[in-house]
Motif scaffolding. Sequence first.
Motif, PDB file in Angstrom:
ATOM      1  N   HIS A   1      -6.406   0.321  -6.110  1.00 57.26           N
ATOM      2  CA  HIS A   1      -7.658  -0.432  -6.136  1.00 57.26           C
ATOM      3  C   HIS A   1      -8.851   0.507  -6.272  1.00 57.26           C
ATOM      4  N   HIS A   2      -8.858   1.593  -5.502  1.00 51.86           N
ATOM      5  CA  HIS A   2      -9.958   2.548  -5.573  1.00 51.86           C
ATOM      6  C   HIS A   2     -10.034   3.197  -6.955  1.00 51.86           C
TER       7      HIS A   2
ATOM      8  N   TRP B   1      -9.426   9.679   0.585  1.00 45.67           N
ATOM      9  CA  TRP B   1      -8.371   8.865   1.151  1.00 45.67           C
ATOM     10  C   TRP B   1      -7.418   9.746   1.937  1.00 45.67           C
TER      11      TRP B   1
ATOM     12  N   ASP C   1      -4.089   0.269  -1.968  1.00 45.99           N
ATOM     13  CA  ASP C   1      -5.431   0.786  -1.661  1.00 45.99           C
ATOM     14  C   ASP C   1      -5.841   1.857  -2.665  1.00 45.99           C
ATOM     15  N   LEU C   2      -4.939   2.801  -2.937  1.00 44.29           N
ATOM     16  CA  LEU C   2      -5.249   3.866  -3.879  1.00 44.29           C
ATOM     17  C   LEU C   2      -5.454   3.317  -5.284  1.00 44.29           C
TER      18      LEU C   2
ATOM     19  N   GLY D   1     -18.352   9.316  -1.966  1.00 43.82           N
ATOM     20  CA  GLY D   1     -17.010   8.767  -1.899  1.00 43.82           C
ATOM     21  C   GLY D   1     -16.247   9.339  -0.716  1.00 43.82           C
TER      22      GLY D   1
ATOM     23  N   ALA E   1     -11.383   0.601  -9.424  1.00 42.43           N
ATOM     24  CA  ALA E   1     -12.787   0.278  -9.177  1.00 42.43           C
ATOM     25  C   ALA E   1     -13.711   1.388  -9.668  1.00 42.43           C
ATOM     26  N   ASP E   2     -13.294   2.639  -9.537  1.00 41.26           N
ATOM     27  CA  ASP E   2     -14.139   3.761  -9.919  1.00 41.26           C
ATOM     28  C   ASP E   2     -13.245   4.915 -10.353  1.00 41.26           C
TER      29      ASP E   2
END
Length: 88
Positions: A7-8, A24, A4-5, A21, A11-12
């Motif tokens: 990917h985030h 997390w 998840d981290l 935003g 992505a940005d």
Amino acid sequence: MLEDLEHHLEADPAPEAGTGGVPWTPPAGLGPLPAELAPRAQALVAALNAAAARTAAARDGIAAHLAAVRSVPLAEDGGSSVYLDVAG
């Protein structure tokens, strides 16, 4: 959770300020990080720190530009300046 981290971050990597935003937060009850995931987690922390440094540098650059723009005096009639002395 590392996925998840990652990917985030992919992505940005340097989200713009004010984009809403969501920070997390780790899920409860994960327990300790398995030793085999430590290098991956350390690489992720380094990438996050680098993104934070890029964001801070961009913020500082923008602040410097804004200060320069604010230093330009208005024309005597209250309108916009026509010329700007960038050499002096």
